[in-house]
Design a protein around this motif. Structure first.
Motif, mmCIF file in Angstrom:
data_model
loop_
_atom_site.group_PDB
_atom_site.id
_atom_site.type_symbol
_atom_site.label_atom_id
_atom_site.label_comp_id
_atom_site.label_asym_id
_atom_site.label_seq_id
_atom_site.Cartn_x
_atom_site.Cartn_y
_atom_site.Cartn_z
ATOM 1 N N MET A 13 0.727 -1.174 -0.172
ATOM 2 C CA MET A 13 0.061 -0.111 0.195
ATOM 3 C C MET A 13 0.793 1.150 0.165
ATOM 4 O O MET A 13 0.453 2.183 -0.722
ATOM 5 N N VAL A 16 2.536 1.760 -3.441
ATOM 6 C CA VAL A 16 1.597 2.568 -4.515
ATOM 7 C C VAL A 16 1.096 3.849 -3.884
ATOM 8 O O VAL A 16 1.001 4.625 -5.007
ATOM 9 N N LEU A 17 1.126 4.280 -2.826
ATOM 10 C CA LEU A 17 0.835 5.469 -2.269
ATOM 11 C C LEU A 17 2.319 6.429 -3.085
ATOM 12 O O LEU A 17 1.902 7.634 -3.189
ATOM 13 N N ALA A 20 1.204 7.155 -6.355
ATOM 14 C CA ALA A 20 0.123 7.862 -6.791
ATOM 15 C C ALA A 20 0.359 9.324 -6.216
ATOM 16 O O ALA A 20 -0.329 10.231 -6.580
ATOM 17 N N SER A 21 1.279 9.665 -5.352
ATOM 18 C CA SER A 21 1.678 11.151 -4.748
ATOM 19 C C SER A 21 2.139 11.740 -5.700
ATOM 20 O O SER A 21 2.643 12.902 -5.491
ATOM 21 N N TYR A 90 0.023 15.869 -1.573
ATOM 22 C CA TYR A 90 -0.882 14.928 -2.160
ATOM 23 C C TYR A 90 -1.007 13.705 -1.461
ATOM 24 O O TYR A 90 -2.478 13.081 -1.383
ATOM 25 N N PHE A 94 -4.641 11.873 0.058
ATOM 26 C CA PHE A 94 -5.025 10.521 -0.536
ATOM 27 C C PHE A 94 -5.359 9.677 0.708
ATOM 28 O O PHE A 94 -6.148 8.800 0.490
ATOM 29 N N VAL A 95 -4.488 9.789 1.645
ATOM 30 C CA VAL A 95 -4.461 8.973 2.977
ATOM 31 C C VAL A 95 -5.690 9.248 3.567
ATOM 32 O O VAL A 95 -6.737 8.534 4.239
ATOM 33 N N VAL A 97 -8.530 10.535 2.241
ATOM 34 C CA VAL A 97 -9.856 10.115 1.484
ATOM 35 C C VAL A 97 -10.183 8.799 1.800
ATOM 36 O O VAL A 97 -11.183 8.533 2.225
ATOM 37 N N VAL A 98 -9.086 8.049 1.646
ATOM 38 C CA VAL A 98 -9.219 6.510 2.205
ATOM 39 C C VAL A 98 -9.743 6.325 3.423
ATOM 40 O O VAL A 98 -10.619 5.432 3.703
ATOM 41 N N VAL A 102 -13.097 4.589 4.942
ATOM 42 C CA VAL A 102 -13.262 3.703 6.049
ATOM 43 C C VAL A 102 -13.980 3.861 7.211
ATOM 44 O O VAL A 102 -14.982 3.022 7.553
ATOM 45 N N LEU A 107 -16.108 0.138 8.105
ATOM 46 C CA LEU A 107 -15.195 -1.013 7.864
ATOM 47 C C LEU A 107 -14.377 -1.138 9.104
ATOM 48 O O LEU A 107 -13.158 -1.526 8.970
ATOM 49 N N SER B 7 -5.786 -3.527 2.000
ATOM 50 C CA SER B 7 -4.532 -3.391 1.447
ATOM 51 C C SER B 7 -4.495 -3.051 -0.145
ATOM 52 O O SER B 7 -4.253 -2.033 -0.461
ATOM 53 N N ALA B 11 -5.035 0.375 -2.219
ATOM 54 C CA ALA B 11 -3.880 0.644 -3.447
ATOM 55 C C ALA B 11 -4.651 0.998 -4.449
ATOM 56 O O ALA B 11 -4.068 1.940 -5.196
ATOM 57 N N PHE B 14 -5.727 4.448 -4.192
ATOM 58 C CA PHE B 14 -4.713 5.775 -4.406
ATOM 59 C C PHE B 14 -4.267 5.920 -5.630
ATOM 60 O O PHE B 14 -4.108 6.976 -6.000
ATOM 61 N N LEU B 17 -6.920 7.797 -7.631
ATOM 62 C CA LEU B 17 -6.830 9.180 -7.280
ATOM 63 C C LEU B 17 -5.539 9.720 -7.822
ATOM 64 O O LEU B 17 -5.634 10.871 -8.169
ATOM 65 N N GLY B 18 -4.441 9.050 -7.816
ATOM 66 C CA GLY B 18 -3.427 9.629 -8.323
ATOM 67 C C GLY B 18 -3.299 9.970 -9.813
ATOM 68 O O GLY B 18 -2.947 10.819 -10.359
ATOM 69 N N CYS B 32 0.919 5.707 -12.806
ATOM 70 C CA CYS B 32 -0.579 5.366 -12.036
ATOM 71 C C CYS B 32 -1.537 4.418 -12.482
ATOM 72 O O CYS B 32 -2.094 3.652 -11.855
#
Lengths: 173, 98
Positions: A13, A16-17, A20-21, A90, A94-95, A97-98, A102, A107, B7, B11, B14, B17-18, B32
Protein backbone atom coordinates in the motif's frame (compact mmCIF):
# COMPACT_ATOMS: atom_id res chain seq x y z
CA UNK A 1 4.35 -15.38 9.53
CA UNK A 2 0.97 -13.67 9.70
CA UNK A 3 2.59 -10.42 10.77
CA UNK A 4 5.16 -10.72 8.01
CA UNK A 5 2.44 -11.07 5.38
CA UNK A 6 0.53 -8.13 6.86
CA UNK A 7 3.77 -6.15 6.75
CA UNK A 8 4.09 -7.05 3.04
CA UNK A 9 0.54 -5.84 2.51
CA UNK A 10 1.22 -2.54 4.25
CA UNK A 11 4.41 -2.00 2.25
CA UNK A 12 2.43 -2.75 -0.93
CA UNK A 13 0.00 0.00 0.00
CA UNK A 14 2.83 2.43 0.84
CA UNK A 15 4.59 1.70 -2.44
CA UNK A 16 1.43 2.45 -4.41
CA UNK A 17 0.95 5.62 -2.35
CA UNK A 18 4.48 6.62 -3.29
CA UNK A 19 3.51 6.32 -6.98
CA UNK A 20 0.13 8.01 -6.59
CA UNK A 21 1.45 11.11 -4.83
CA UNK A 22 2.97 11.96 -8.25
CA UNK A 23 6.59 12.76 -7.51
CA UNK A 24 8.98 13.28 -10.39
CA UNK A 25 8.75 10.11 -12.55
CA UNK A 26 12.25 8.95 -11.59
CA UNK A 27 10.99 8.36 -8.06
CA UNK A 28 7.57 7.10 -9.06
CA UNK A 29 9.16 4.09 -10.74
CA UNK A 30 10.94 3.23 -7.47
CA UNK A 31 7.58 3.14 -5.70
CA UNK A 32 6.18 0.86 -8.38
CA UNK A 33 9.14 -1.54 -8.10
CA UNK A 34 8.74 -1.69 -4.30
CA UNK A 35 4.99 -2.31 -4.64
CA UNK A 36 5.43 -5.12 -7.15
CA UNK A 37 8.16 -6.81 -5.07
CA UNK A 38 5.86 -6.73 -2.01
CA UNK A 39 2.95 -8.03 -4.07
CA UNK A 40 5.07 -10.90 -5.40
CA UNK A 41 6.21 -11.76 -1.87
CA UNK A 42 2.58 -11.83 -0.77
CA UNK A 43 1.63 -14.19 -3.61
CA UNK A 44 4.56 -16.47 -2.77
CA UNK A 45 3.41 -16.63 0.85
CA UNK A 46 0.10 -18.03 -0.41
CA UNK A 47 1.89 -20.64 -2.48
CA UNK A 48 1.03 -19.39 -5.99
CA UNK A 49 4.61 -18.96 -7.07
CA UNK A 50 3.95 -19.24 -10.81
CA UNK A 51 1.88 -16.08 -11.17
CA UNK A 52 4.36 -14.34 -8.90
CA UNK A 53 7.23 -15.27 -11.22
CA UNK A 54 5.14 -14.29 -14.24
CA UNK A 55 4.60 -10.90 -12.62
CA UNK A 56 8.32 -10.50 -11.96
CA UNK A 57 9.35 -11.46 -15.48
CA UNK A 58 6.69 -9.71 -17.54
CA UNK A 59 5.93 -6.73 -15.34
CA UNK A 60 9.24 -5.85 -13.71
CA UNK A 61 11.54 -7.25 -16.35
CA UNK A 62 9.54 -6.21 -19.39
CA UNK A 63 7.20 -3.32 -18.80
CA UNK A 64 9.00 -1.43 -16.07
CA UNK A 65 12.32 -1.55 -17.89
CA UNK A 66 10.65 0.10 -20.88
CA UNK A 67 9.11 2.65 -18.51
CA UNK A 68 12.48 3.48 -17.01
CA UNK A 69 13.87 4.08 -20.50
CA UNK A 70 10.92 6.31 -21.36
CA UNK A 71 11.29 8.32 -18.17
CA UNK A 72 14.28 9.91 -19.87
CA UNK A 73 11.74 11.81 -22.02
CA UNK A 74 10.35 13.43 -18.87
CA UNK A 75 13.35 15.42 -17.76
CA UNK A 76 12.78 17.89 -14.93
CA UNK A 77 15.34 20.56 -14.09
CA UNK A 78 14.47 20.22 -10.39
CA UNK A 79 12.96 16.77 -9.76
CA UNK A 80 10.58 16.60 -6.79
CA UNK A 81 10.99 13.63 -4.49
CA UNK A 82 8.90 12.76 -1.46
CA UNK A 83 10.63 15.43 0.64
CA UNK A 84 8.88 18.15 -1.32
CA UNK A 85 5.84 19.60 0.42
CA UNK A 86 3.62 19.32 -2.69
CA UNK A 87 4.20 15.59 -3.05
CA UNK A 88 3.72 14.99 0.69
CA UNK A 89 0.54 17.07 0.54
CA UNK A 90 -0.89 14.93 -2.25
CA UNK A 91 0.04 11.75 -0.37
CA UNK A 92 -1.58 12.92 2.86
CA UNK A 93 -4.66 14.02 0.96
CA UNK A 94 -5.10 10.56 -0.56
CA UNK A 95 -4.59 8.89 2.84
CA UNK A 96 -7.24 11.23 4.25
CA UNK A 97 -9.70 10.30 1.49
CA UNK A 98 -9.24 6.57 2.08
CA UNK A 99 -9.44 7.01 5.85
CA UNK A 100 -12.69 8.97 5.54
CA UNK A 101 -14.00 6.19 3.33
CA UNK A 102 -13.11 3.58 5.93
CA UNK A 103 -14.67 5.52 8.79
CA UNK A 104 -17.85 6.51 6.96
CA UNK A 105 -18.22 3.13 5.30
CA UNK A 106 -18.12 1.40 8.63
CA UNK A 107 -15.21 -0.90 7.88
CA UNK A 108 -13.96 -0.82 11.46
CA UNK A 109 -14.24 -4.59 11.92
CA UNK A 110 -10.71 -5.02 10.84
CA UNK A 111 -8.85 -7.88 12.38
CA UNK A 112 -10.30 -10.91 10.67
CA UNK A 113 -7.26 -12.57 9.22
CA UNK A 114 -7.36 -15.85 7.47
CA UNK A 115 -6.89 -17.11 3.97
CA UNK A 116 -6.53 -20.59 2.55
CA UNK A 117 -3.20 -21.47 1.00
CA UNK A 118 -2.70 -23.32 -2.21
CA UNK A 119 -2.51 -26.78 -0.62
CA UNK A 120 -5.77 -26.27 1.24
CA UNK A 121 -7.71 -28.85 -0.66
CA UNK A 122 -8.01 -30.78 -3.84
CA UNK A 123 -5.38 -32.75 -5.71
CA UNK A 124 -1.81 -31.88 -4.71
CA UNK A 125 -0.21 -33.52 -7.70
CA UNK A 126 -0.07 -30.39 -9.84
CA UNK A 127 -0.01 -26.99 -8.14
CA UNK A 128 -3.09 -24.81 -8.43
CA UNK A 129 -1.65 -22.00 -10.52
CA UNK A 130 0.36 -24.26 -12.84
CA UNK A 131 -2.66 -26.36 -13.66
CA UNK A 132 -4.79 -23.25 -14.01
CA UNK A 133 -2.53 -21.59 -16.54
CA UNK A 134 -2.19 -24.89 -18.38
CA UNK A 135 -5.91 -24.55 -19.17
CA UNK A 136 -4.84 -21.66 -21.41
CA UNK A 137 -3.32 -24.14 -23.85
CA UNK A 138 -5.88 -26.93 -23.66
CA UNK A 139 -9.46 -25.71 -23.24
CA UNK A 140 -8.84 -22.01 -23.65
CA UNK A 141 -6.91 -22.19 -26.89
CA UNK A 142 -9.32 -19.79 -28.60
CA UNK A 143 -8.57 -17.21 -25.92
CA UNK A 144 -4.88 -17.88 -26.41
CA UNK A 145 -5.15 -17.12 -30.12
CA UNK A 146 -7.23 -13.99 -29.49
CA UNK A 147 -4.70 -12.72 -26.94
CA UNK A 148 -1.81 -13.39 -29.32
CA UNK A 149 -3.64 -11.59 -32.11
CA UNK A 150 -4.32 -8.65 -29.79
CA UNK A 151 -0.65 -8.42 -28.85
CA UNK A 152 0.38 -8.46 -32.52
CA UNK A 153 -2.17 -5.74 -33.21
CA UNK A 154 -0.76 -3.64 -30.36
CA UNK A 155 2.63 -3.77 -32.06
CA UNK A 156 1.18 -2.23 -35.21
CA UNK A 157 -0.74 0.34 -33.16
CA UNK A 158 2.52 1.45 -31.53
CA UNK A 159 4.20 1.61 -34.93
CA UNK A 160 1.47 3.87 -36.29
CA UNK A 161 1.50 6.14 -33.24
CA UNK A 162 5.22 6.89 -33.40
CA UNK A 163 5.46 7.03 -37.17
CA UNK A 164 6.31 10.72 -37.36
CA UNK A 165 7.26 12.35 -40.67
CA UNK A 166 3.93 14.22 -40.93
CA UNK A 167 1.82 11.07 -40.65
CA UNK A 168 1.84 10.39 -36.89
CA UNK A 169 -0.52 11.06 -34.00
CA UNK A 170 -0.66 14.12 -31.70
CA UNK A 171 0.09 16.74 -34.30
CA UNK A 172 0.27 20.34 -33.18
CA UNK A 173 -1.45 21.60 -36.32
CA UNK B 1 -12.78 -6.58 5.82
CA UNK B 2 -9.51 -8.37 6.46
CA UNK B 3 -6.39 -6.18 6.45
CA UNK B 4 -5.02 -7.80 3.29
CA UNK B 5 -8.22 -7.16 1.36
CA UNK B 6 -8.12 -3.58 2.61
CA UNK B 7 -4.52 -3.29 1.43
CA UNK B 8 -5.18 -3.93 -2.27
CA UNK B 9 -8.53 -2.15 -2.14
CA UNK B 10 -6.89 1.02 -0.85
CA UNK B 11 -3.96 0.56 -3.27
CA UNK B 12 -6.43 0.67 -6.16
CA UNK B 13 -8.09 3.75 -4.65
CA UNK B 14 -4.74 5.51 -4.20
CA UNK B 15 -3.69 4.90 -7.77
CA UNK B 16 -7.02 5.99 -9.24
CA UNK B 17 -6.86 9.15 -7.12
CA UNK B 18 -3.30 9.67 -8.33
CA UNK B 19 -4.51 9.32 -11.90
CA UNK B 20 -7.31 11.82 -11.32
CA UNK B 21 -5.12 14.41 -9.59
CA UNK B 22 -2.12 14.19 -11.89
CA UNK B 23 0.23 17.12 -11.89
CA UNK B 24 2.72 17.85 -14.66
CA UNK B 25 3.90 14.74 -16.45
CA UNK B 26 2.00 12.37 -18.69
CA UNK B 27 4.30 9.56 -17.64
CA UNK B 28 3.33 9.84 -13.97
CA UNK B 29 -0.30 9.38 -15.04
CA UNK B 30 0.83 6.28 -16.97
CA UNK B 31 2.65 5.05 -13.86
CA UNK B 32 -0.59 5.41 -11.89
CA UNK B 33 -2.34 3.31 -14.55
CA UNK B 34 0.36 0.69 -14.10
CA UNK B 35 -0.14 0.63 -10.35
CA UNK B 36 -3.91 0.25 -10.91
CA UNK B 37 -3.15 -2.77 -13.03
CA UNK B 38 -0.78 -4.19 -10.40
CA UNK B 39 -3.30 -3.70 -7.62
CA UNK B 40 -5.87 -5.59 -9.72
CA UNK B 41 -3.45 -8.39 -10.63
CA UNK B 42 -2.77 -9.29 -6.99
CA UNK B 43 -6.41 -9.92 -5.98
CA UNK B 44 -7.10 -11.71 -9.27
CA UNK B 45 -4.25 -14.07 -8.37
CA UNK B 46 -5.51 -14.54 -4.81
CA UNK B 47 -9.05 -15.38 -5.98
CA UNK B 48 -8.28 -18.91 -7.27
CA UNK B 49 -6.45 -19.66 -4.01
CA UNK B 50 -9.33 -18.50 -1.85
CA UNK B 51 -11.99 -20.30 -3.83
CA UNK B 52 -9.80 -23.28 -4.78
CA UNK B 53 -10.77 -23.06 -8.45
CA UNK B 54 -7.59 -23.59 -10.50
CA UNK B 55 -9.07 -22.56 -13.83
CA UNK B 56 -9.41 -18.96 -12.70
CA UNK B 57 -5.61 -18.72 -12.49
CA UNK B 58 -5.75 -17.97 -16.22
CA UNK B 59 -7.33 -14.55 -15.70
CA UNK B 60 -4.35 -12.71 -14.14
CA UNK B 61 -2.03 -13.96 -16.91
CA UNK B 62 -4.45 -12.73 -19.56
CA UNK B 63 -4.77 -9.42 -17.74
CA UNK B 64 -0.98 -9.10 -17.74
CA UNK B 65 -0.91 -9.65 -21.50
CA UNK B 66 -3.51 -6.98 -22.23
CA UNK B 67 -1.94 -4.58 -19.76
CA UNK B 68 1.33 -4.96 -21.68
CA UNK B 69 -0.57 -3.82 -24.80
CA UNK B 70 -1.95 -0.85 -22.92
CA UNK B 71 1.49 0.09 -21.60
CA UNK B 72 2.99 -0.05 -25.07
CA UNK B 73 0.25 2.16 -26.49
CA UNK B 74 0.56 4.68 -23.63
CA UNK B 75 4.31 4.92 -24.05
CA UNK B 76 3.91 5.36 -27.81
CA UNK B 77 1.62 8.31 -27.13
CA UNK B 78 4.21 9.65 -24.72
CA UNK B 79 6.87 9.47 -27.43
CA UNK B 80 4.52 11.11 -29.95
CA UNK B 81 3.79 13.90 -27.48
CA UNK B 82 7.47 14.42 -26.76
CA UNK B 83 8.16 14.55 -30.50
CA UNK B 84 5.45 17.10 -31.18
CA UNK B 85 5.53 19.33 -28.13
CA UNK B 86 9.08 18.77 -26.95
CA UNK B 87 8.07 17.47 -23.51
CA UNK B 88 5.36 15.33 -21.99
CA UNK B 89 3.81 18.09 -19.91
CA UNK B 90 0.07 17.73 -19.71
CA UNK B 91 -0.70 21.41 -20.18
CA UNK B 92 0.68 21.11 -23.72
CA UNK B 93 -2.22 18.84 -24.69
CA UNK B 94 -4.66 21.72 -25.15
CA UNK B 95 -6.33 21.50 -28.54
CA UNK B 96 -9.61 22.40 -26.84
CA UNK B 97 -9.30 26.16 -27.00
CA UNK B 98 -12.11 27.38 -24.82
Amino acid sequence: MTYFVIFLGICFMLGVLAVASNPSPYYGVVGLVVASVMGCGWLVSLGVSFVSLALFLVYLGGMLVVFVYSVSLAADPYPEAWGDWRVVGYGLGFVLVVWMGVVLGGLVDFWKVGVVTVDGGGVSFARLDFSGVAVFYSCGVGLFLVAGWGLLLALFVVLELVRGLSRGAIRAV
Amino acid sequence: MSPLHFSFYSAFTFSSLGLAFHRTHLISALLCLESMMLSMFIPLSIWPVENQTPSFALVPILMLAFSACETGTGLAMLVASARTHGSDHLHNLNLLQC
